[in-house]
Design a protein around this motif. Structure first.
Motif, mmCIF file in Angstrom:
data_model
loop_
_atom_site.group_PDB
_atom_site.id
_atom_site.type_symbol
_atom_site.label_atom_id
_atom_site.label_comp_id
_atom_site.label_asym_id
_atom_site.label_seq_id
_atom_site.Cartn_x
_atom_site.Cartn_y
_atom_site.Cartn_z
ATOM 1 N N GLY A 199 4.228 40.627 -15.017
ATOM 2 C CA GLY A 199 2.950 40.156 -14.548
ATOM 3 C C GLY A 199 1.790 40.386 -15.336
ATOM 4 N N ARG A 200 0.604 40.478 -14.737
ATOM 5 C CA ARG A 200 -0.599 40.601 -15.344
ATOM 6 C C ARG A 200 -0.987 42.019 -15.479
ATOM 7 N NH1 ARG A 200 -0.679 36.418 -11.983
ATOM 8 N NH2 ARG A 200 -1.294 37.808 -10.159
ATOM 9 N N VAL A 201 -1.319 42.729 -16.581
ATOM 10 C CA VAL A 201 -1.737 43.925 -16.814
ATOM 11 C C VAL A 201 -3.248 43.795 -17.415
ATOM 12 C CG1 VAL A 201 -1.245 45.974 -18.333
ATOM 13 C CG2 VAL A 201 0.688 44.939 -17.450
ATOM 14 N N LEU A 280 -9.753 37.010 -12.159
ATOM 15 C CA LEU A 280 -8.519 37.595 -12.442
ATOM 16 C C LEU A 280 -7.853 38.562 -11.274
ATOM 17 C CD1 LEU A 280 -6.124 38.408 -14.260
ATOM 18 C CD2 LEU A 280 -7.447 40.371 -15.029
ATOM 19 N N LYS A 281 -6.744 38.218 -10.861
ATOM 20 C CA LYS A 281 -6.235 39.238 -9.820
ATOM 21 C C LYS A 281 -4.963 39.834 -10.619
ATOM 22 C CE LYS A 281 -9.441 38.671 -6.765
ATOM 23 N NZ LYS A 281 -10.266 39.660 -6.323
ATOM 24 N N GLN A 323 -13.841 50.870 -7.571
ATOM 25 C CA GLN A 323 -14.133 49.579 -6.877
ATOM 26 C C GLN A 323 -13.663 48.264 -7.860
ATOM 27 O OE1 GLN A 323 -16.711 49.941 -3.507
ATOM 28 N NE2 GLN A 323 -17.474 51.206 -4.583
ATOM 29 N N HIS A 324 -14.160 48.442 -9.037
ATOM 30 C CA HIS A 324 -13.885 47.290 -10.052
ATOM 31 C C HIS A 324 -12.471 47.348 -9.996
ATOM 32 C CE1 HIS A 324 -14.798 44.642 -13.260
ATOM 33 N NE2 HIS A 324 -13.709 45.182 -14.087
ATOM 34 N N PHE A 325 -11.551 48.186 -10.286
ATOM 35 C CA PHE A 325 -10.185 48.069 -10.275
ATOM 36 C C PHE A 325 -9.647 47.390 -8.913
ATOM 37 C CE2 PHE A 325 -10.461 52.287 -12.743
ATOM 38 C CZ PHE A 325 -10.920 51.570 -13.906
ATOM 39 N N ILE A 326 -10.024 47.832 -7.836
ATOM 40 C CA ILE A 326 -9.517 47.332 -6.561
ATOM 41 C C ILE A 326 -9.861 45.739 -6.648
ATOM 42 C CG2 ILE A 326 -9.688 47.549 -4.185
ATOM 43 C CD1 ILE A 326 -10.389 50.646 -4.493
ATOM 44 N N HIS A 327 -11.033 45.570 -6.916
ATOM 45 C CA HIS A 327 -11.377 44.302 -6.892
ATOM 46 C C HIS A 327 -10.478 43.284 -7.668
ATOM 47 C CE1 HIS A 327 -14.226 40.734 -6.712
ATOM 48 N NE2 HIS A 327 -13.995 40.826 -7.954
ATOM 49 N N HIS A 328 -10.112 43.757 -8.837
ATOM 50 C CA HIS A 328 -9.264 42.984 -9.510
ATOM 51 C C HIS A 328 -7.892 43.039 -9.300
ATOM 52 C CE1 HIS A 328 -12.129 40.881 -12.267
ATOM 53 N NE2 HIS A 328 -12.861 41.884 -12.617
ATOM 54 N N LEU A 329 -7.479 43.828 -8.177
ATOM 55 C CA LEU A 329 -5.790 43.743 -7.938
ATOM 56 C C LEU A 329 -5.454 42.564 -7.228
ATOM 57 C CD1 LEU A 329 -5.302 47.465 -6.852
ATOM 58 C CD2 LEU A 329 -4.197 46.326 -9.027
ATOM 59 N N ALA A 330 -4.486 42.097 -7.448
ATOM 60 C CA ALA A 330 -3.485 40.821 -6.638
ATOM 61 C C ALA A 330 -3.301 41.626 -5.207
ATOM 62 C CB ALA A 330 -2.245 40.567 -7.442
ATOM 63 N N PRO A 331 -2.898 40.952 -4.534
ATOM 64 C CA PRO A 331 -2.480 41.348 -2.971
ATOM 65 C C PRO A 331 -1.474 42.225 -2.989
ATOM 66 C CG PRO A 331 -2.868 38.957 -3.094
ATOM 67 C CD PRO A 331 -2.899 39.324 -4.415
#
Length: 522
Positions: A199-201, A280-281, A323-331
């Motif tokens: 996946g995307r890291v 990016l997610k 919150q930046h990390f959470i924003h960029h997380l996939a579902p």
């Protein structure tokens, strides 16, 4: 070869290499010198890889191979090294007073012919600050180690030398060292717990790229299946960003020499104010952001869409990063990151409310309290946060409404007077506990261990006013019963105390008698 006494990059010869390189540093600042040394190590590596392919093509001339055709190298993922940049040319000129310009010209030529390295390599070797005689000696020293031939590439010799040198420079620079290096054992905990098989890291404050390197190493180490289908090649895409230009260059070199494809943007940039991956997610976020950063210019971003759980205070970026990390997380994405311990309990400037909102959104999967003295840059203890976008995503058991707390403060071994390191066994214990709790296949059954781990409910966390310090939840470790009845133990201890008191009184009388003999008694 020296015995490996820790889980760091310790092949035996790196420490000798470091001592030799450090001796040549003279009075040059460590922050500058690291670019001198690491640039040469990188140059030696790509030159070795190039020369090996060049020799092979020479033997295939009859079949139409051309050793001076750049495409013959790019086709097999090897950097093309023009004649003026080859190690033999540098070595031949190492004793010349113009060696600094010769190295700079080599770096410029490599960047010219390899677009992926544009703007990455150091080009300050001709600077008057750098003693040219010592530079020549350094070239001779680096020239004596094989780095880029196939056998050593498979052992990742250069990568480990590069990492060892990064750690030593981080130690030499102290607080500033934390800007570009996260201790290997801390990265290993994050990577082993998240297990990023594919996946995307993403790391928006990637330093010298350690999170990415360890993610790829993790996949290779678990190539016999375990979710990767037996593939040794990492099925991950690397996305990152780094705000410091010289650190961004270190990361690009670090990933290039390991042949890890990456997207770190065309240049350095601040993730808050100029997000290079806005859409990016990511499947995995791994990060070690600057601790308690007060200089992140948060007042300019008060209406940012990333602040879904509350506006972070301008005086501390901790919850801006979260919150930046959470924003960029996939579902179904997972994040693991390092923060100062204050993030677990602070109620200043609205931080408590933001933390509460994140907890009530059921995003916090696991909290780990780490031992102190793990970092070169700070002695303050840190914690690891693990966030899950969806605790019921089918990959693991349904963990909705529950959070795992691990207190690892008693783990680790002191490797010198001021630095502690987690052993491979420590790392395995932490990761195995998390995997058993979240329901990984073949991870075994989870159970609470007083003093170490506790599976808590959302109501438990509410009871503690949304404070996430593991020590509040795991309780005290059970004291082993020695089998001696209480009455007998008290009688024994009382008798021992009486005996010691009598001995103390006897010694006091002797001391006073001696003082009287020399005229200082009562």
């Amino acid at each position: 070869m020296a015995k490996e006494k820790n889980n760091g990059a310790n092949l035996g010869f790196e420490s000798e290499l470091w001592r030799a390189a450090d001796a040549l540093r003279s009075n040059m600042d460590a922050a500058e010198y690291k670019h001198v040394v690491l640039g040469l190590i990188f140059l030696k590596y790509i030159s070795d890889a190039f020369e090996e392919q060049h020799a092979r093509l020479e033997t295939e001339r009859a079949q139409g191979a051309d050793p001076e055709d750049p495409d013959e190298y790019r086709a097999v993922n090897i950097f093309w090294v023009p004649k003026e940049a080859r190690w033999a040319h540098l070595k031949a000129n190492a004793k010349q007073p113009t060696i600094g310009k010769t190295v700079d010209d080599a770096m410029i030529a490599i960047e010219r012919d390899n677009p992926s390295l544009k703007g990455v390599l150091p080009k300050d070797y001709a600077h008057p600050r750098l003693d040219k005689q010592r530079l020549g000696q350094l070239i001779d020293m680096v020239g004596n180690i094989g780095l880029g031939d196939k056998e050593n590439r498979s052992k990742d010799i250069l990568g480990r030398v590069y990492e060892y040198f990064l750690s030593q420079f981080a130690s030499a620079e102290g607080k500033k060292g934390g800007q570009f290096y996260t201790p290997r054992c801390v990265v290993r905990v994050l990577v082993e717990m998240l297990a990023p098989y594919k996946g995307r890291v993403y790391d928006p404050c990637c330093g010298s790229g350690g999170m990415f390197v360890q993610s790829i190493e993790f996949v290779k180490a678990h190539a016999n299946g375990n979710g990767n289908g037996g593939k040794a090649k990492a099925d991950v895409s690397i996305f990152g960003q780094e705000s410091n230009h010289t650190t961004w260059r270190l990361a690009k070199m670090n990933l290039a020499l390991r042949q890890i494809e990456n997207n770190l943007g065309k240049e350095h940039a601040d993730s808050f104010h100029r997000d290079l991956h806005p859409d990016l997610k990511a499947d995995y976020v791994l990060a070690n952001p600057p601790f308690n950063d007060s200089d992140w210019r948060g007042e300019l971003l008060k209406d940012d869409k990333r602040w879904k759980y509350g506006i972070p205070p301008a005086g501390n970026a901790n919850f801006a990063w979260v919150q930046h990390f959470i924003h960029h997380l996939a579902p179904t994405g997972l994040a693991g990151f390092v923060l100062a311990n204050g993030s677990m309990s602070s109620n200043q400037s609205g931080e408590g409310e933001i933390r509460k909102n994140i907890i009530e959104a059921d995003l916090v999967d696991c909290m780990v309290a780490m031992p102190g003295q793990l970092f070169y840059s700070t002695q303050i203890p840190v914690c690891l946060w693990f966030v899950a976008r969806d605790k019921k995503n089918g990959r693991f058991r349904d963990r909705r409404g529950r959070t795992l707390f691990i207190d690892a403060r008693q783990l680790g071994t002191m490797i010198d007077r001021v630095h502690r390191e987690l052993t491979a066994e420590d790392i395995r214990r932490i990761a195995d506990t998390y995997h058993a709790w979240r329901g990984d296949k073949s991870a075994g059954d989870y159970e609470d261990i007083p003093g170490f781990c506790k599976s808590a409910t959302l109501d438990d966390i509410r009871h503690h006013n949304h404070i996430l310090t593991p020590g509040r939840y795991v309780g005290a470790a059970e004291v082993e019963d020695d089998g001696e009845p209480f009455e007998e133990k008290m009688a024994r201890l009382t008798a021992a105390l009486r005996e010691q008191t009598e001995k103390a009184e006897k010694l006091d009388r002797i001391i006073w008698a001696n003082l009287e003999d020399i005229g200082y008694g009562e």
